[in-house]
Design a protein around this motif. Sequence first.
Motif, PDB file in Angstrom:
ATOM      1  N   ASP A  47     -16.595  47.267 -26.882  1.00 47.98           N
ATOM      2  CA  ASP A  47     -16.795  48.936 -28.443  1.00 47.98           C
ATOM      3  C   ASP A  47     -15.984  49.588 -29.008  1.00 47.98           C
ATOM      4  OD1 ASP A  47     -18.852  50.305 -29.582  1.00 47.98           O
ATOM      5  OD2 ASP A  47     -19.847  51.351 -28.277  1.00 47.98           O
ATOM      6  N   LEU A  66     -16.591  45.127 -34.774  1.00 51.21           N
ATOM      7  CA  LEU A  66     -17.585  45.101 -34.433  1.00 51.21           C
ATOM      8  C   LEU A  66     -18.297  46.287 -36.083  1.00 51.21           C
ATOM      9  CD1 LEU A  66     -19.258  46.625 -32.626  1.00 51.21           C
ATOM     10  CD2 LEU A  66     -18.301  48.617 -31.814  1.00 51.21           C
ATOM     11  N   ALA A  68     -20.587  47.838 -36.910  1.00 45.32           N
ATOM     12  CA  ALA A  68     -20.621  49.444 -37.324  1.00 45.32           C
ATOM     13  C   ALA A  68     -19.089  50.503 -37.748  1.00 45.32           C
ATOM     14  CB  ALA A  68     -21.264  49.568 -36.100  1.00 45.32           C
ATOM     15  N   THR A 343     -27.139  54.566 -33.416  1.00 42.82           N
ATOM     16  CA  THR A 343     -26.858  53.141 -33.717  1.00 42.82           C
ATOM     17  C   THR A 343     -28.130  52.505 -33.946  1.00 42.82           C
ATOM     18  OG1 THR A 343     -24.984  53.185 -31.988  1.00 42.82           O
ATOM     19  CG2 THR A 343     -25.950  50.977 -32.541  1.00 42.82           C
ATOM     20  N   MET A 372     -30.505  46.466 -30.146  1.00 40.67           N
ATOM     21  CA  MET A 372     -30.071  46.794 -29.992  1.00 40.67           C
ATOM     22  C   MET A 372     -30.493  48.012 -28.625  1.00 40.67           C
ATOM     23  SD  MET A 372     -26.323  48.167 -29.706  1.00 40.67           S
ATOM     24  CE  MET A 372     -26.319  49.402 -28.198  1.00 40.67           C
ATOM     25  N   LEU A 392     -25.676  47.591 -22.134  1.00 35.98           N
ATOM     26  CA  LEU A 392     -25.451  47.537 -24.249  1.00 35.98           C
ATOM     27  C   LEU A 392     -26.549  45.959 -24.205  1.00 35.98           C
ATOM     28  CD1 LEU A 392     -21.877  48.212 -24.918  1.00 35.98           C
ATOM     29  CD2 LEU A 392     -23.881  49.227 -24.994  1.00 35.98           C
ATOM     30  N   ALA A 394     -28.243  43.132 -26.282  1.00 42.40           N
ATOM     31  CA  ALA A 394     -29.082  42.562 -26.848  1.00 42.40           C
ATOM     32  C   ALA A 394     -30.079  42.054 -27.145  1.00 42.40           C
ATOM     33  CB  ALA A 394     -27.496  41.527 -27.314  1.00 42.40           C
ATOM     34  N   GLU A 410     -26.229  39.711 -30.412  1.00 39.57           N
ATOM     35  CA  GLU A 410     -25.742  40.929 -30.609  1.00 39.57           C
ATOM     36  C   GLU A 410     -25.398  40.921 -32.095  1.00 39.57           C
ATOM     37  OE1 GLU A 410     -25.201  44.517 -29.864  1.00 39.57           O
ATOM     38  OE2 GLU A 410     -25.003  44.503 -27.455  1.00 39.57           O
ATOM     39  N   THR A 413     -25.390  45.166 -37.398  1.00 42.76           N
ATOM     40  CA  THR A 413     -23.858  45.855 -37.354  1.00 42.76           C
ATOM     41  C   THR A 413     -23.640  46.078 -36.000  1.00 42.76           C
ATOM     42  OG1 THR A 413     -24.678  48.187 -37.389  1.00 42.76           O
ATOM     43  CG2 THR A 413     -24.286  47.547 -39.238  1.00 42.76           C
ATOM     44  N   THR A 414     -23.759  45.430 -34.921  1.00 40.72           N
ATOM     45  CA  THR A 414     -23.519  45.824 -33.866  1.00 40.72           C
ATOM     46  C   THR A 414     -22.119  44.091 -33.177  1.00 40.72           C
ATOM     47  OG1 THR A 414     -25.530  44.953 -32.452  1.00 40.72           O
ATOM     48  CG2 THR A 414     -24.992  47.255 -33.005  1.00 40.72           C
ATOM     49  N   ASN A 415     -21.703  44.444 -32.760  1.00 38.56           N
ATOM     50  CA  ASN A 415     -21.191  42.331 -31.796  1.00 38.56           C
ATOM     51  C   ASN A 415     -20.556  42.926 -31.258  1.00 38.56           C
ATOM     52  OD1 ASN A 415     -20.602  40.361 -33.122  1.00 38.56           O
ATOM     53  ND2 ASN A 415     -18.018  40.601 -34.229  1.00 38.56           N
ATOM     54  N   MET A 416     -21.064  43.897 -29.669  1.00 43.27           N
ATOM     55  CA  MET A 416     -20.787  43.819 -28.625  1.00 43.27           C
ATOM     56  C   MET A 416     -20.517  42.746 -27.691  1.00 43.27           C
ATOM     57  SD  MET A 416     -21.302  47.697 -28.670  1.00 43.27           S
ATOM     58  CE  MET A 416     -22.577  47.639 -28.863  1.00 43.27           C
TER      59      MET A 416
END
Length: 599
Positions: A47, A66, A68, A343, A372, A392, A394, A410, A413-416
């Motif tokens: 993150d 990320l 976001a 988020t 998420m 976190l 998904a 994820e 906009t989230t890519n964790m």
Amino acid sequence: MSTVTTATRFDPITLEVLRNRMEIIADEMQAAMIRSAFSTIIKEGGDCGVAIFDADGGLIAHANALPANLGILNSSVARILRDFPADTMDEGDAYCFNDPYEGGTHIPDVAIVVPIIHEGRTVALSAVIAHQQDFGGMTLGSLPPDSTEIFQEGLILPPTRLIHRGEWNREILNIILKNIRLPDKTMGDFRAELAAGDVGRRRFLETVRDYGLETVQSYLAELNDRAETQARARISEIPDGVYSFEDFLDSDGIDLDIRRKIACTVTVAGSEMTFDFEGTDPQLRGAANSAISGAISCCYYVAHCLYGEGVPNNAGCYRPLTVKVPKGTILNPEHPAALNSRTMTVLRAVDTAFGSLMRVIPERLRASSGGMEGVTFAGRRPDGGAYVYLELFAAGMGARPTKDGVDYVECDTTNMLNTPVEALELNYPVRVHRLELRTDGGGAGKYRGGTGLVKEFEVLDDTTEISHRGDRFATQPWGLYGGEPGASWETIVTTAEGQVTRIPSRKRFMLKKGDRMECSTAGGGGYGDPLERDPEAVARDVHDRKVSREAARSSYGVVLDDDGAVDADATAATRQDLARIRGAADWVFDRGAALGRQA
């Protein structure tokens, strides 16, 4: 924009080398941040985000990390430059900032900016943003879903010179460390941000040494112009028009039974595109608001999906975009509204922006993804210290025009990253009893929505505080062109005594030793008529337990024999019956059903 005549002055090989070199610098910064961090949310979850800017605050390159944070560091850097212009910065300086109302996101996301000095002059900026596990406020972890003003959410930092000529500003640092619960972790993460910033600084200066400052700056300016040209070309492929859509948040964290609307209208005019969120509900009492930076990052992400990977991620690609967000609304609240749960709100804004364009370019977009959820486990240790763990979650990705959605990933906009069970159990008083893909999570369709998962935790500490922040518990991710919606999120707590409670999307509560919490994440919406799905693909999904036998028959019209093979005759008859019942499909699957309990 550069003309063709001007462009011929630039060597194409050098141009491409410098483009890739800037992107690699950003990616190396991101790797340094994750490898150096102390907090689980960064070193395991990823993150964080990094970017390189010119001395005027123009984006040069952003890591593929990320989404976001697209546009977030832009506004943070711009705000720091207002108080600390580039020509006043010194070698060895570092600046920090986290104010959501001045360009940040929410309080735990702290940006650190390092100037890049060449021959006594600031020529670029190296910027990093990372989620701190705790930054003060009314709850451990600084993410209270029931907060009603920003002052309850943690310590707010205006643009501040944290380090001057290599020396820490001890007065500022002491104020920060006295207001947070995990000072050791925070110092470790601050140093990781500084390490990542220094990687960007050193690599940029190496590039200047290799090519010369004038060459680097002129080529970077040309890359911006070419990115703008490419972006405008992709926008021009979309038919001119005004396209609208709306979707709903479950609640604001205070009034749990009231759905909240986010509306978006996308206007395409030639090579320019405007995102207008007029019609979005007024700002909320609870923490589900988002600073305007969230709406901007949402629109930048949607634009990049339309551009494709060939368009550089720099300031030029954003020039054709305009973002309008009315003041006093969910996406642009008046101070001091709470906004730590931003988020999930940004993800709903993404859905409305995508939904606006679905009618006109369905071949380039996908059905609604499941989004998420962030669930914080926090408590006190026997030595008086504290622990904070942010899970976190998904969901499933929405189905695409020619492919299924990806299971449990994820996206948007989230890519964790997933925190491994081993890392969780090693560091925190939590045990994981179950982790598996969710049966019937993905929306049925010719292309199935990705499914979510089911994860069951047992609390091992005497008391644990849970900050539960999610969405799509009361609505469903919508499907397209006959595709069915994905399953909603669901969280169920079973106490040690056997009492069962269903948890709403936003709630703060306590668990004690032996209590269990089962979290089922949403699935993505389906795309296309489920009766057109290959029966053998349905059989494989049943075998993999992504689809139940009952749903195979009721949603897809596929009948399986005792061995799991397709019964062709029974399937043909069942599909014929279902087709008569269902009739023609609208472009968005049954809005009333997709919005579910919103009605």
